[in-house]
Design an enzyme around this catalytic site. Sequence first.
Site, PDB file in Angstrom:
ATOM      1  NE  ARG A 266      -1.922   1.190   3.788  1.00  0.00           N
ATOM      2  CZ  ARG A 266      -1.359   1.654   4.904  1.00  0.00           C
ATOM      3  NH1 ARG A 266      -0.649   2.754   4.904  1.00  0.00           N
ATOM      4  NH2 ARG A 266      -1.480   0.996   6.024  1.00  0.00           N
ATOM      5  CG  HIS A 270      -5.788   2.370   6.583  1.00  0.00           C
ATOM      6  ND1 HIS A 270      -5.920   1.043   6.225  1.00  0.00           N
ATOM      7  CD2 HIS A 270      -6.958   2.719   7.175  1.00  0.00           C
ATOM      8  CE1 HIS A 270      -7.115   0.617   6.604  1.00  0.00           C
ATOM      9  NE2 HIS A 270      -7.759   1.610   7.181  1.00  0.00           N
ATOM     10  CE1 TYR A 279       1.682   2.898   8.694  1.00  0.00           C
ATOM     11  CE2 TYR A 279       0.475   4.659   9.790  1.00  0.00           C
ATOM     12  CZ  TYR A 279       0.589   3.751   8.763  1.00  0.00           C
ATOM     13  OH  TYR A 279      -0.375   3.699   7.784  1.00  0.00           O
TER      14      TYR A 279
HETATM   15  C1  LIG Z   1     -14.243  -5.417  12.856  1.00  0.00           C
HETATM   16  C2  LIG Z   1     -13.408  -4.176  12.650  1.00  0.00           C
HETATM   17  N1  LIG Z   1     -12.407  -3.905  13.502  1.00  0.00           N
HETATM   18  C3  LIG Z   1     -11.647  -2.806  13.329  1.00  0.00           C
HETATM   19  C4  LIG Z   1     -11.895  -1.948  12.286  1.00  0.00           C
HETATM   20  C5  LIG Z   1     -11.023  -0.710  12.076  1.00  0.00           C
HETATM   21  N2  LIG Z   1     -10.149  -0.941  10.916  1.00  0.00           N
HETATM   22  C6  LIG Z   1     -10.423  -0.374   9.722  1.00  0.00           C
HETATM   23  S1  LIG Z   1      -9.309  -0.781   8.557  1.00  0.00           S
HETATM   24  C7  LIG Z   1      -8.405  -1.708   9.635  1.00  0.00           C
HETATM   25  C8  LIG Z   1      -7.149  -2.410   9.186  1.00  0.00           C
HETATM   26  C9  LIG Z   1      -7.405  -3.412   8.095  1.00  0.00           C
HETATM   27  O1  LIG Z   1      -6.198  -3.913   7.600  1.00  0.00           O
HETATM   28  P1  LIG Z   1      -6.156  -5.003   6.479  1.00  0.00           P
HETATM   29  O2  LIG Z   1      -7.149  -6.093   6.759  1.00  0.00           O
HETATM   30  O3  LIG Z   1      -4.738  -5.424   6.330  1.00  0.00           O
HETATM   31  O4  LIG Z   1      -6.682  -4.269   5.169  1.00  0.00           O
HETATM   32  P2  LIG Z   1      -6.084  -3.018   4.375  1.00  0.00           P
HETATM   33  O5  LIG Z   1      -6.888  -1.833   4.847  1.00  0.00           O
HETATM   34  O6  LIG Z   1      -4.635  -2.908   4.667  1.00  0.00           O
HETATM   35  O7  LIG Z   1      -6.351  -3.258   2.931  1.00  0.00           O
HETATM   36  C10 LIG Z   1      -8.995  -1.684  10.897  1.00  0.00           C
HETATM   37  C11 LIG Z   1      -8.449  -2.383  12.080  1.00  0.00           C
HETATM   38  C12 LIG Z   1     -12.969  -2.254  11.421  1.00  0.00           C
HETATM   39  N3  LIG Z   1     -13.266  -1.499  10.367  1.00  0.00           N
HETATM   40  N4  LIG Z   1     -13.698  -3.385  11.603  1.00  0.00           N
END
Ligand SMILES: Cc1ncc(C[n+]2csc(CCOP(=O)(O)OP(=O)(O)O)c2C)c(N)n1
Length: 371
Positions: A266, A270, A279
């Site tokens: 990425r 985010h 970070y």
């Molecule tokens: C159940 C839940 N817990 C926490 C969040 C907050 N949250 C949003 S994005 C994220 C990280 C997701 O990372 P990843 O699965 O690696 O996907 P990426 O965004 O990197 O594509 C979190 C913890 C959420 N949306 N849903």
Amino acid sequence: MEQVASVWDGAEVGPEAVQLLTPQGRRVEHPSFAVDVSVQDLRGLYRDLVLARRLDTEATALQRQGELGLWPPALGQEAAQIGSGRALTAADHAFPTYREHGVALVRGVGPLELLRMFRGVDHGGWDPVATGFHLYTIVIGAQTLHATGYAMGLQRDGRVGDDGSAVLAYLGDGATSEGAVSEAFVWAAAMNAPVVFFCQNNGWAISEPTAKQTRIPLYQRARGFGFPGIRVDGNDVLAVLAVTRAALARAREGGGPVLVEAVTYRMGAHTTSDDPTRYRDPDEVAAWKARDPIARVAALLGREDPGLAEVVAEVEREAGELAERVRHGVRAMPDPGPLDMYDSVYAEPNVALARERDEHAAYLASFEEVS
Ligand SMILES: Cc1ncc(C[n+]2csc(CCOP(=O)(O)OP(=O)(O)O)c2C)c(N)n1
């Protein structure tokens, strides 16, 4: 596309990521996976990649100008998205997270349909049945359960086998730590559901690096659930296409689930609410920049396509048009009325929701009475 019959026999396919196109844009052979792409096909993939990036950079800019509430950039993940999206047939179904803008484009979701949600105009207004591209899911990992359930439905409808359909469920590396994802894996394995889990390991789950999510390569997780896992170079559109096609073909024919781990990066934040410089090591970002998925295809086309200059100019023109359409379209979106949000929650009338709507309407009307 050729596939060695035994490639899925082991519980995992590895250890190296499958690659068919090097970062320098040279084709390489893989013993189990290949794609037969003509120069015309390559031009098409290049176009998809460039348009996906342009939509993304335009949306990021619009968010910065206050026109969108939020945007999750997909910069750098274009090959993972276009390669996997182009592996789907019209009869397949994709269950995205909230970042699969490139897949949305190739499934025929209009860019403005996608952006309406990020402007807060609706909850996701495209038709999942017509596009085979289901609604964005913000709750991490939840869509893997929806996808598995949908795949089980296809199976029960007799849609597995000749001319079958399969489901492609997208998830991130961080999502693999969610209980919902383990549940989806258990059900998919036990039911032999026609679902391919496509994990874009983009290195980070907001500020948490993948190393904090797992002690083993993510694709090896599949073994414990009883289905094959495979790692692919997620910045190589040809390898992603070949591996996802093979995994979907297996699922359609009744072979059951596969976990594909596409190793990508990425490049941006985010979401537009995030500041990755807090970070992330800039050297890491620079190293991945050298693996840019679009530059790779451009380098390959430079070798194989004498008409490259015209193709680049035409795609640039198209990307410019897309950006303009998006800019004007977003600004022209009418603000929704405060009660409009109740209209697209359920397909059919719902008593509890109707009551909430009426209460809300009465509340709004109370202001008019006072003034
Ligand atoms: C159940 C839940 N817990 C926490 C969040 C907050 N949250 C949003 S994005 C994220 C990280 C997701 O990372 P990843 O699965 O690696 O996907 P990426 O965004 O990197 O594509 C979190 C913890 C959420 N949306 N849903």
